[in-house]
Design a protein around this motif. Structure first.
Motif, PDB file in Angstrom:
ATOM      1  N   HIS A 123       5.399   4.410  -5.859  1.00 56.23           N
ATOM      2  CA  HIS A 123       5.111   3.609  -4.665  1.00 56.23           C
ATOM      3  C   HIS A 123       4.148   4.344  -3.740  1.00 56.23           C
ATOM      4  O   HIS A 123       3.181   3.755  -3.239  1.00 56.23           O
ATOM      5  CB  HIS A 123       6.403   3.295  -3.919  1.00 56.23           C
ATOM      6  CG  HIS A 123       7.094   2.065  -4.378  1.00 56.23           C
ATOM      7  ND1 HIS A 123       6.675   0.798  -4.051  1.00 56.23           N
ATOM      8  CD2 HIS A 123       8.194   1.889  -5.156  1.00 56.23           C
ATOM      9  CE1 HIS A 123       7.482  -0.102  -4.586  1.00 56.23           C
ATOM     10  NE2 HIS A 123       8.408   0.537  -5.270  1.00 56.23           N
ATOM     11  N   ASP A 124       4.427   5.620  -3.479  1.00 47.96           N
ATOM     12  CA  ASP A 124       3.557   6.416  -2.602  1.00 47.96           C
ATOM     13  C   ASP A 124       2.140   6.484  -3.157  1.00 47.96           C
ATOM     14  O   ASP A 124       1.162   6.383  -2.406  1.00 47.96           O
ATOM     15  CB  ASP A 124       4.116   7.830  -2.449  1.00 47.96           C
ATOM     16  CG  ASP A 124       5.461   7.863  -1.753  1.00 47.96           C
ATOM     17  OD1 ASP A 124       5.713   7.005  -0.898  1.00 47.96           O
ATOM     18  OD2 ASP A 124       6.273   8.757  -2.085  1.00 47.96           O
TER      19      ASP A 124
ATOM     20  N   MET B 191       0.674   4.314  -5.162  1.00 44.30           N
ATOM     21  CA  MET B 191       0.025   3.002  -5.006  1.00 44.30           C
ATOM     22  C   MET B 191      -0.548   2.847  -3.607  1.00 44.30           C
ATOM     23  O   MET B 191      -1.686   2.393  -3.429  1.00 44.30           O
ATOM     24  CB  MET B 191       1.025   1.878  -5.280  1.00 44.30           C
ATOM     25  CG  MET B 191       1.375   1.671  -6.738  1.00 44.30           C
ATOM     26  SD  MET B 191       2.338   0.136  -6.913  1.00 44.30           S
ATOM     27  CE  MET B 191       3.376   0.554  -8.323  1.00 44.30           C
ATOM     28  N   GLU B 192       0.256   3.219  -2.600  1.00 42.20           N
ATOM     29  CA  GLU B 192      -0.202   3.100  -1.219  1.00 42.20           C
ATOM     30  C   GLU B 192      -1.426   3.969  -0.968  1.00 42.20           C
ATOM     31  O   GLU B 192      -2.377   3.551  -0.292  1.00 42.20           O
ATOM     32  CB  GLU B 192       0.932   3.480  -0.271  1.00 42.20           C
ATOM     33  CG  GLU B 192       2.082   2.476  -0.281  1.00 42.20           C
ATOM     34  CD  GLU B 192       3.320   2.980   0.452  1.00 42.20           C
ATOM     35  OE1 GLU B 192       3.238   4.072   1.072  1.00 42.20           O
ATOM     36  OE2 GLU B 192       4.356   2.304   0.409  1.00 42.20           O
TER      37      GLU B 192
ATOM     38  N   VAL C  79      -4.456   2.347  -2.651  1.00 46.49           N
ATOM     39  CA  VAL C  79      -4.952   1.207  -1.865  1.00 46.49           C
ATOM     40  C   VAL C  79      -5.737   1.714  -0.660  1.00 46.49           C
ATOM     41  O   VAL C  79      -6.836   1.232  -0.363  1.00 46.49           O
ATOM     42  CB  VAL C  79      -3.785   0.299  -1.414  1.00 46.49           C
ATOM     43  CG1 VAL C  79      -4.265  -0.726  -0.388  1.00 46.49           C
ATOM     44  CG2 VAL C  79      -3.165  -0.413  -2.609  1.00 46.49           C
ATOM     45  N   ALA C  80      -5.184   2.706   0.041  1.00 44.50           N
ATOM     46  CA  ALA C  80      -5.856   3.257   1.220  1.00 44.50           C
ATOM     47  C   ALA C  80      -7.206   3.869   0.861  1.00 44.50           C
ATOM     48  O   ALA C  80      -8.151   3.815   1.653  1.00 44.50           O
ATOM     49  CB  ALA C  80      -4.968   4.309   1.883  1.00 44.50           C
TER      50      ALA C  80
ATOM     51  N   GLU D 249      -5.178  -4.352  -2.691  1.00 42.32           N
ATOM     52  CA  GLU D 249      -3.850  -4.571  -2.114  1.00 42.32           C
ATOM     53  C   GLU D 249      -3.080  -5.651  -2.865  1.00 42.32           C
ATOM     54  O   GLU D 249      -1.881  -5.498  -3.114  1.00 42.32           O
ATOM     55  CB  GLU D 249      -3.974  -4.947  -0.629  1.00 42.32           C
ATOM     56  CG  GLU D 249      -2.641  -5.293   0.032  1.00 42.32           C
ATOM     57  CD  GLU D 249      -1.576  -4.228  -0.132  1.00 42.32           C
ATOM     58  OE1 GLU D 249      -0.426  -4.578  -0.488  1.00 42.32           O
ATOM     59  OE2 GLU D 249      -1.887  -3.045   0.081  1.00 42.32           O
TER      60      GLU D 249
ATOM     61  N   ALA E 213      -1.840  -4.217  -6.082  1.00 39.94           N
ATOM     62  CA  ALA E 213      -0.760  -3.271  -5.823  1.00 39.94           C
ATOM     63  C   ALA E 213       0.537  -4.001  -5.493  1.00 39.94           C
ATOM     64  O   ALA E 213       1.621  -3.597  -5.918  1.00 39.94           O
ATOM     65  CB  ALA E 213      -1.145  -2.326  -4.681  1.00 39.94           C
ATOM     66  N   ALA E 214       0.440  -5.099  -4.726  1.00 33.46           N
ATOM     67  CA  ALA E 214       1.626  -5.870  -4.365  1.00 33.46           C
ATOM     68  C   ALA E 214       2.289  -6.444  -5.612  1.00 33.46           C
ATOM     69  O   ALA E 214       3.523  -6.421  -5.750  1.00 33.46           O
ATOM     70  CB  ALA E 214       1.253  -6.987  -3.394  1.00 33.46           C
TER      71      ALA E 214
ATOM     72  N   ARG F 285       3.941  -3.535  -7.472  1.00 31.54           N
ATOM     73  CA  ARG F 285       5.172  -3.099  -6.793  1.00 31.54           C
ATOM     74  C   ARG F 285       6.331  -4.029  -7.139  1.00 31.54           C
ATOM     75  O   ARG F 285       7.441  -3.571  -7.420  1.00 31.54           O
ATOM     76  CB  ARG F 285       4.958  -3.060  -5.277  1.00 31.54           C
ATOM     77  CG  ARG F 285       4.276  -1.809  -4.764  1.00 31.54           C
ATOM     78  CD  ARG F 285       4.383  -1.705  -3.253  1.00 31.54           C
ATOM     79  NE  ARG F 285       3.544  -2.697  -2.598  1.00 31.54           N
ATOM     80  CZ  ARG F 285       2.308  -2.477  -2.178  1.00 31.54           C
ATOM     81  NH1 ARG F 285       1.763  -1.297  -2.358  1.00 31.54           N
ATOM     82  NH2 ARG F 285       1.610  -3.422  -1.577  1.00 31.54           N
TER      83      ARG F 285
END
Length: 480
Positions: free
Chosen positions: A393-394, A396-397, A400-401, A407, A410-411, A414
């Motif tokens: 999860h981290d 992926m974030e 995306v950043a 996004e 990624a959603a 997730r």
């Protein structure tokens, strides 16, 4: 049940909002007078609305009174604690408990998503909630004085997770709870062994965990994947003591109830206990010769996380790997190719394929069906972007950043990942309740129609992600 679920609610629901603050340039005497007037033991130091540090009554005792300094000559900046330990107001309460325990502090400053001061939460606030809780487990682990007591605590962890499953707690929080509690047990075990059997052990090493444990994504049946990295400057006697320590540590872990790694990936084995220089050479071998075995081993190793000891040794090894893969993409491409080989079990018209015979007839291996593809695909992207910290999860974030992952994609990932991990954990819990050995297989006929539909969507999402990985890493250029 409802009381225990409080520990998975956001910190915003519990933190104190009325926080007394001061500026770094304020005089210590003036701030102490304010603390006495308000009958408080700490003041948060802010600048431009953001917390910079904290001043506590303990700082006054240790840094002013005990040292005989004149408080009239001091400013807050001279004695405040900085950098500050903070936590987001959207993080769950258990995360605050875990950080306080790890950092050995009694309070955390709570911040908004933008980093502004939102409040403060203390261990006393948490203690008021409940005695029988994950918090109590952490306290009991910290006080454990024998391997036998840790064995009982390990059993309590499993019982707690079984108890909490199916209560609506988000799977991401459940997995983090398991990982955090298991971390605490292992750290306490190391401290016990060092204090009783190895007081002479060197400080110049790191005990690292890898794979799902390295990503803090454990479920109940996760076995050991660990190693030791030690400083190149250790003498033979120090290395010999580390060897003896590693054997006792792994044997104790097994006796507690943590399964051994069937592949021998444990610190008591010489191949998984090396100096930093020797590890760099081994990494070079894996990365330069991306055979299927080296790819699987190297990929698992890249999840390494320092659980105890010198984190700088781990970071040096990770940076060495990054530099190597920046110059040679072969390993990364083979790693990406490997995740695409685990095809989701989808047949005609989206029908989910199950095992036809044997002990797992009618079941699906959810790890091979999609969990592995997502974790390793995200890992490959994270290695390329040098954003390898934390969980899937981290990562992926962070991707995306950094613009490496959209996004919306990624959603979808997730959602697919969380559903598959939830099904895996549910299967583990069901196995424990039935007194059988947990596995990664789930019975398709045990899912209701809505769950089967969500399962199908998750597998379709995995297939779409694999197509993206093939294109991103140009896998068509590889020779098979």
């Amino acid at each position: 049940m409802a009381e225990e679920n409080q520990f998975f609610r956001p910190i915003r629901d519990f933190c104190q909002r009325n926080v007394v603050t001061c500026a770094a340039a304020d005089g210590v005497v003036d701030v102490v007078a304010r603390m006495r007037e308000r009958n408080i033991s700490s003041v948060v130091v802010v600048g431009d609305g953001r917390p910079l540090g904290i001043l506590t009554d303990r700082d006054l005792r240790n840094k002013v009174v005990a040292q005989g300094r004149d408080p009239n000559t001091l400013h807050v900046a001279d004695i405040m604690n900085a950098p500050l330990a903070v936590i987001g107001e959207d993080d769950v309460l258990y995360e605050a408990l875990y950080r306080m325990s790890r950092l050995k502090i009694h309070r955390l400053v709570v911040v908004t998503p933008g980093g502004e001061l939102a409040g403060i939460i203390t261990d006393t606030d948490i203690l008021r909630l409940q005695a029988h809780s994950p918090h109590q487990l952490v306290l009991d682990i910290e006080k454990a004085d024998s391997i036998d007591s840790l064995r009982l605590l390990h059993e309590r962890i499993q019982k707690l997770v079984v108890h909490l499953s199916g209560t609506g707690i988000p799977i991401r929080d459940m997995v983090k709870l398991i990982a955090n509690l298991n971390d605490q047990v292992l750290i306490r075990l190391i401290h016990l062994l060092r204090s009783t059997r190895f007081p002479d052990l060197t400080e110049d090493f790191a005990f690292v965990v890898m794979g799902s444990e390295g990503r803090s994504e454990q479920t109940l049946s996760t076995d050991q994947d660990n190693a030791i990295i030690y400083d190149d400057g250790l003498d033979p006697a120090q290395v010999a003591r580390l060897e003896a320590f590693s054997h006792e540590l792994i044997d104790a872990l097994i006796s507690i109830g943590v399964p051994p790694c069937s592949g021998g990936i444990m610190a008591r084995n010489p191949a998984w206990r090396r100096s930093l220089g020797a590890w760099k050479q081994e990494l070079n071998r894996w990365l330069s010769t991306p055979t299927p075995e080296n790819v699987m081993t190297g990929s698992m190793f890249m999840d390494l996380r320092a659980l105890y000891g010198r984190a700088d040794l781990v970071e040096a090894l990770r940076q060495h790997a990054f530099r190597h893969m920046s110059n040679d993409q072969g390993f990364l491409m083979r790693m990406a190719q490997n995740m695409t080989n685990f095809l989701p079990p989808l047949g005609w018209f989206g029908r989910i394929k199950v095992e036809k015979s044997g002990p797992y007839s009618g079941k699906v291996d959810v790890k091979k069906a999609g969990i592995f593809a997502i974790t390793d695909g995200i890992k490959a992207l994270a290695i390329e972007a040098r954003k390898l910290d934390g969980s899937t999860h981290d990562r992926m974030e962070a991707l995306v950043a950094g613009g490496a992952l959209k996004e919306d994609a990624a959603a979808d990932l997730r959602a697919a990942f969380d559903f598959l991990v939830l099904m895996r954990l549910r299967g583990h819990v069901d196995a424990l309740r039935q007194g059988v050995e947990p596995s990664n297989y789930i019975a398709l006929d045990q899912l209701n129609a809505m769950e089967q539909g969500e399962f199908r969507l998750a597998l379709e999402g995995v297939a779409k992600f694999q197509a993206f990985i093939k294109h991103h890493f140009k896998l068509h250029l590889l020779r098979h």
